[in-house]
Design an enzyme around this catalytic site. Sequence first.
Site, PDB file in Angstrom:
ATOM      1  N   CYS A   1     -10.691 -17.023   1.925  1.00 22.69           N
ATOM      2  CA  CYS A   1     -10.766 -15.616   1.537  1.00 22.69           C
ATOM      3  C   CYS A   1     -12.105 -15.049   2.000  1.00 22.69           C
ATOM      4  CB  CYS A   1     -10.646 -15.494   0.030  1.00 22.69           C
ATOM      5  SG  CYS A   1     -10.913 -13.828  -0.576  1.00 22.69           S
TER       6      CYS A   1
ATOM      7  N   CYS B   1     -14.285 -14.029  -1.348  1.00 23.98           N
ATOM      8  CA  CYS B   1     -14.861 -15.003  -2.297  1.00 23.98           C
ATOM      9  C   CYS B   1     -14.919 -16.414  -1.742  1.00 23.98           C
ATOM     10  CB  CYS B   1     -14.069 -14.990  -3.599  1.00 23.98           C
ATOM     11  SG  CYS B   1     -12.465 -15.801  -3.445  1.00 23.98           S
TER      12      CYS B   1
ATOM     13  N   CYS C   1       2.233 -12.775   6.109  1.00 24.09           N
ATOM     14  CA  CYS C   1       1.716 -11.870   7.131  1.00 24.09           C
ATOM     15  C   CYS C   1       0.361 -11.373   6.629  1.00 24.09           C
ATOM     16  CB  CYS C   1       2.727 -10.733   7.287  1.00 24.09           C
ATOM     17  SG  CYS C   1       2.309  -9.561   8.547  1.00 24.09           S
TER      18      CYS C   1
ATOM     19  N   CYS D   1     -10.015 -13.927  -6.607  1.00 28.93           N
ATOM     20  CA  CYS D   1     -10.763 -12.666  -6.724  1.00 28.93           C
ATOM     21  C   CYS D   1      -9.870 -11.435  -6.694  1.00 28.93           C
ATOM     22  CB  CYS D   1     -11.811 -12.560  -5.614  1.00 28.93           C
ATOM     23  SG  CYS D   1     -11.132 -12.238  -3.974  1.00 28.93           S
TER      24      CYS D   1
END
Length: 135
Positions: free
Chosen positions: A50, A53, A122, A101
């Site tokens: 991510c 985070c 996606c 997050c």
Amino acid sequence: MTKKYNINKSEAEWKELLSPEEYTILIKKGTEYPHTGAYNMHFDNGEYHCKACNAKLFESDHKFKSSCGWPSFDKAIDGAIDYIKDTSHGMTRVETVCANCGGHLGHVFNDGPMETTGHRYCINSASIGFEPEAK
Ligand SMILES: [Zn+2]
């Protein structure tokens, strides 16, 4: 009811941490233009995290070549993603957000490779970072 995430930052705090494009996509649930993202045609071995985070979200083993214009995965790391029903733009879709997050990643569809899971995550390139596999 709003879910409590491990990471809770205000929009102003995220704005400081992220680039304008990342902020628009992760926090404001935007979508990058197809075929423009850094990871659309990226097939090195490693892990995708991510961008907000740094939680681990996808492994390169589950990335596949799709023609949709965004990085596509047939499977996420267990527990890494939250799924939210999204009825915006006159469609019913399933939004994917980071379970740590709440950052917006993209959507998941049921038109993925039938020989594996049948799912197609996606995902916006701007929502993820890549860490190459340690040699
Ligand atoms: Zn996150």
